[in-house]
Design an enzyme around this catalytic site. Structure first.
Site: not given
Lengths: 255, 315
Positions: A94, A155, A183, A204-205
């Site tokens: 990635k 994030g 996002g 992720n976040t």
């Protein structure tokens, strides 16, 4: 969904950073049933004692997509990709080339440059890019078989800041796998990305920083699934006027 | 005679609790002395169970509840609570922190100025964890060494522990299955122009940082959390993050002198919860993660109960 010849069953991809503990990360991965996790090489490193974080990730039985998060130049990203190939034994990468340290938005020039080089070296590049069509075309010309446009800055949890641009991307690249990366803050954001016709969502976040990451991971997976089914089911068009859903014929009009 | 490997905060606390129960104890450590020895020497020294509850499991908060009174038996503990603040654009972080933690109250900008004059006018809101405390880990370790010695415990520095010991408190050197390293980096600075009297945590989505006063204008800045077992000196990235965050907390830190930087490998299990567990004939006390000074008292008591069950603590 076929990406670089590999069949992917889960349309949710999870990042592995910022979880309260590896145990919570594992719980989130199993609750989401995701097939692919991304791993940052810049932030975590192993001196090779075998006790490291990476070994735990390798033991999870999911496909690892190493990323070049934190790289600010094409050169740095290429070097990181080489390291990733060594450590994880995969040519998937990635590709992130960060252009701005505050917004973490991609440096699309460095991104195309690194994508060209890595493709030539035999990597399968998953580029983290903006929603710009021309950049997308150049990445495809560089050999990318998937695009990962942002929904909003990494994030930030802002959701899809420009859904129209994602819709254009879908129309412009009808056959190409599109993965919204960055996002996403809430399950509704993920569902919306899927309803727009994107093929998958990477986040992720939103999971790692949730109060209950495992429950949020499951909610995200359900939202992705719901959005995908909604897209395939061909939603009704929006109308300006109300249209009664029950027949009006036969109702007595008392004058 | 009970033998203990490792004279960090875990080994010393175990030695203390066993000696209090009347056991004869001998502690071995490869290091020549306390200075520079493992994670304990580079710890923050926050006794902040409620703040840690933001990310730690409830078990850790529970284990840490008695730490303040335990340490106060033999070392100075500053009971002035913890102040948590966030830059204006990260106020959402403050709300999140408040939702995830207990035993705090919201404080206005004026109250922040009243609590810490140096921060007057700098932050519009914060959280105050009144029941928390901090200590100076190096002073505390020194005082703990003296306390165990006065109880008759023998500490053999510069000495490899025998192959078989009763208690193993060597952190990463115990090579336990399931144990991983989480690298932490810190800086000790001297900022005589900045006057803070309690631990201050600055929330930031990327770089949360804490500042612990060490007295006489000295402050400890910490600490990074990197999933890595790489030893060695601090990285530029770590220092940029820590020093940048300190500067955001108070511009007076710009004039501070960097007295020392250091790094350690925190031993942690997958859930970041510590363990007291038998492996063969050795009791392993390990996995203290970033909570060494906070949970050592409770874990040492648990270990002592395993090894000296018939004896009550002589007090």
């Amino acid at each position: 969904m076929l990406i670089y010849g590999t069949e992917i069953s889960s349309r949710l991809l999870l990042g592995t950073a910022q979880y309260p503990s590896p145990k919570v990360l594992k719980d989130a991965i199993s609750a989401s049933h995701c097939d692919i996790i991304t791993v940052s090489l810049r932030r975590e490193s192993s001196a090779g004692s075998g006790a490291g974080f990476w070994d735990r990730l390798r033991d999870l039985n999911v496909q690892i997509l190493p990323n070049t998060a934190g790289c600010h130049t094409a050169g740095e990203a290429i070097t990181t990709a080489h390291m990733a190939r060594e450590i994880f034994g995969t040519t998937w990468i990635k590709l992130e080339v960060i252009g701005h340290s505050d917004t973490l938005q991609p440096d699309v020039f460095g991104l195309v440059e690194a994508a060209q080089e890595l493709t030539r070296e035999g990597f399968q590049v998953f580029p983290y890019t903006t929603d710009d069509l021309v950049v997308g075309e150049k990445l495809i010309a560089a050999g990318c078989e998937v695009l990962m446009p942002w929904g909003a800055p990494i994030g930030s949890g802002q959701g899809l800041r420009n859904p129209d641009a994602l819709r254009s991307m879908r129309a412009h690249f009808p056959e190409l796998p599109l993965i919204v990366d960055a996002g996403i803050g809430r399950p509704s954001d993920a569902a919306r990305a899927m309803e727009l016709g994107c093929d998958a969502v990477l986040l992720n976040t939103a999971v790692a920083k949730a109060g209950d990451p495992a429950v949020m991971a499951q909610a995200m997976a359900q939202a992705v699934e719901a959005g995908r089914r909604g897209y395939l089911a061909d939603p009704m068009p929006k109308r300006d006027m109300a249209v009664p859903s029950t027949p009006v014929f036969g109702i007595a009009e008392l004058a | 005679m009970i033998t203990i490997a490792g004279a960090g905060v875990a080994g010393l606390a175990c030695g203390y609790e066993l000696a209090k129960r009347g056991e004869k104890v001998r502690i071995f450590d490869r290091a020549p002395g306390l200075a520079g020895n493992g994670c304990s020497w580079f710890a923050g020294g926050m006794l902040a169970p409620w703040c840690e509850g933001e990310t730690a499991e409830p078990e850790v908060v529970r284990l840490g509840a008695g730490a303040i009174n335990w340490w106060a038996q033999f070392t100075p503990v500053t009971r002035r609570g913890t102040l948590v603040v966030a830059p204006p654009r990260d106020q959402a972080e403050l709300a999140r922190f408040a939702r995830r933690t207990e035993r705090h109250r919201s404080v206005s900008g004026d109250e922040i100025g009243h609590l810490e004059g140096a921060l007057s006018g700098r932050f519009s809101s914060g959280l105050f964890f009144e029941d928390e405390a901090h200590l100076d880990p190096r002073q505390a370790l020194t005082d703990l060494v003296n306390a165990v010695k006065s109880l008759g415990v023998e500490i053999l520095w510069d000495t490899q522990a025998p192959d078989r010991v009763d208690v193993d408190c060597r952190g990463m050197h115990a090579h336990l299955p399931g144990l991983r390293a989480v690298r932490g980096e810190m800086a000790l600075i001297h900022a005589p122009d900045v006057h803070l009297t309690r631990t201050v945590r600055l929330l930031h989505p990327r770089v949360p940082v804490y500042v612990v006063p060490r007295g006489d204008g000295y402050y400890m800045l910490g600490a990074t959390m990197v999933e890595s077992d790489a030893p060695g000196p601090v990285t530029i990235r770590a220092m940029l993050e820590l020093l940048g965050a300190a500067f955001a907390l108070h511009p007076g830190f710009a004039e501070a002198q960097i007295v020392e930087t250091g790094s350690g490998l925190r031993p942690a299990f997958d859930d970041n919860i510590p363990r007291v567990q038998w492996r063969g004939e050795t009791l392993h006390v390990n996995g203290f993660y970033r909570h060494g000074f906070l949970i050592a008292p409770a874990l040492a008591r648990a270990a002592a109960a395993h090894l000296s069950p018939q004896r009550q603590e002589a007090s």
